[in-house]
Design an enzyme around this catalytic site. Structure first.
Site, PDB file in Angstrom:
ATOM      1  N   ASP A  32      -6.264  11.994 -13.624  1.00  0.00           N
ATOM      2  CA  ASP A  32      -6.621  12.712 -14.841  1.00  0.00           C
ATOM      3  C   ASP A  32      -8.111  13.017 -14.831  1.00  0.00           C
ATOM      4  OD1 ASP A  32      -7.066  13.731 -17.338  1.00  0.00           O
ATOM      5  OD2 ASP A  32      -6.132  12.090 -18.438  1.00  0.00           O
ATOM      6  N   SER A  58      -4.520  17.242 -26.969  1.00  0.00           N
ATOM      7  CA  SER A  58      -4.907  15.867 -26.633  1.00  0.00           C
ATOM      8  C   SER A  58      -6.419  15.690 -26.522  1.00  0.00           C
ATOM      9  CB  SER A  58      -4.235  15.429 -25.330  1.00  0.00           C
ATOM     10  OG  SER A  58      -4.482  16.364 -24.295  1.00  0.00           O
ATOM     11  N   HIS A  75      -9.019  14.615 -19.391  1.00  0.00           N
ATOM     12  CA  HIS A  75      -9.368  13.807 -20.563  1.00  0.00           C
ATOM     13  C   HIS A  75     -10.577  12.932 -20.246  1.00  0.00           C
ATOM     14  CE1 HIS A  75      -5.031  14.789 -21.126  1.00  0.00           C
ATOM     15  NE2 HIS A  75      -5.481  15.071 -22.335  1.00  0.00           N
TER      16      HIS A  75
END
Length: 351
Positions: A329, A104, A332
């Site tokens: 998160d 990702s 990311h």
């Protein structure tokens, strides 16, 4: 062949916008050492100008109220980065294809590059399709394809009678054939190597004829990158394909590492770490990766983005990502944001 190891690059630096010379052609420039500076001409695009950003990276649309994190430009110590020109990119690489291969974090960088190009030429038609594990963003007028293949380990994971087997010395999947036809390849693997429990996508590890239930994950990572390097040496024609490795994208879950012991995560962070050096040092995986890359005989350029990304504790989705207010998160990156700089350096290396 010259192996582009480490991060000191001898480059011919083109002129920066405005006509000033960025650096003498014989001067060494390390694009990866520098600091973050406020630049009111940033970001390079907005959520409005890039409507196809996926939910997990679209922090503004997810309600993040502060925009200061979008206003930082990376400034190398000894030179300048040429500003991104999406139209020039498409014209120069007409008929070419670019493929990001990885997890990702590769998707994060892939979406960033498509946004950077589309926002520069918003009237240029594009298509977005998916074939198996490959997403294809095509700028049809220029026949430029910017693609993404989800492949979190680079080496094979095969379903056998005993279960799913992660084969550290094997790259035989059909996707490897696709890699050989690509003009610019950007590979990445790291974040899945420490997965355990239900999120671990394999049951056994195999090295040669030896099958193991588990092993030291850093050793496994090194063996996989070494296998990938052998594949590069055997299959890549440097006259047709340029190969890059994304490097280790860091996370921010421990404020002690950046000098704020009370911070337990990236939540609420609004500014980068000051200066050019991250107090907590580099993750051990960086040294392991560089050692594995040093064995490769064909040219492979490391996008050594770890240190510059470590300084950006403010750039993660935090509570404005995939999980929303109940998620956190710090791995990311928001878009627009830090991956734009990864792509800006990539652009400066190939343009």
């Amino acid at each position: 062949m010259v192996f582009w190891s480490g991060i000191i690059l001898l480059l011919l630096i083109s002129s920066v916008s405005g006509g000033s010379t960025a650096a003498d052609a014989t001067e060494e420039c390390n694009f990866f050492a520098g600091s973050w500076a406020v630049d009111e001409t940033y970001p390079l695009y907005t959520a409005a100008s890039c409507p196809f950003v996926e939910h997990e990276f679209s922090c503004v649309k997810n309600g993040r109220p502060d925009l200061g994190y979008t206003k930082y430009r990376w400034q190398p110590l000894d030179c300048d980065l040429t500003r991104f020109d999406g139209k020039l990119f498409l014209e120069k690489f007409r008929g070419k294809n670019i493929l990001f291969v990885g997890d990702s974090l590769s998707r994060n960088q892939w979406q960033s590059l498509t946004c950077m190009i589309h926002s520069a030429v918003p009237d240029t038609p594009y298509t977005l399709t998916r074939v198996g594990d490959v997403s294809i963003f095509s700028f049809t007028e220029y026949e430029v394809k910017v693609m993404l293949e989800r492949n979190v380990f680079l080496v094979d994971v095969v379903k056998e009678e005993i279960g799913r087997v992660l084969k550290l010395d094997s790259i035989n999947g059909g996707s490897a054939k696709l890699w050989e036809s690509i003009h610019f390849l950007i590979f990445n693997t790291w974040h899945w190597w420490n997965r355990r429990g239900p999120s671990q996508p394999w049951d056994y590890i195999q090295i040669g004829k030896e099958v193991l239930k588990d092993m030291d994950r850093m050793v496994a990572f090194e063996k996989a990158v070494t296998t990938w390097g052998r594949w590069v040496d055997l299959n890549i024609d440097p006259q047709k394909s340029k190969v890059f490795f994304q490097g280790i994208s860091p996370s921010h879950y421990n404020g002690t590492l950046w000098g704020e012991p009370r911070a337990k995560s990236c939540a609420g962070q609004k500014e980068p770490v000051a200066g050019s050096v991250y107090p907590g040092g580099l993750p051990p995986a960086v040294a392991v990766l560089k050692a594995a890359l040093s064995k490769i005989k064909k040219p492979v350029q490391l996008l050594d983005v770890t240190e510059l990304s470590l300084l950006r504790k403010d750039g993660h989705p935090s509570n404005y990502g995939l999980g929303g207010r109940i998620g956190l998160d710090c791995s990311h990156w928001c878009l627009a944001g830090v991956p734009d700089t990864w792509n800006l350096i990539f652009y400066n290396l190939i343009i």
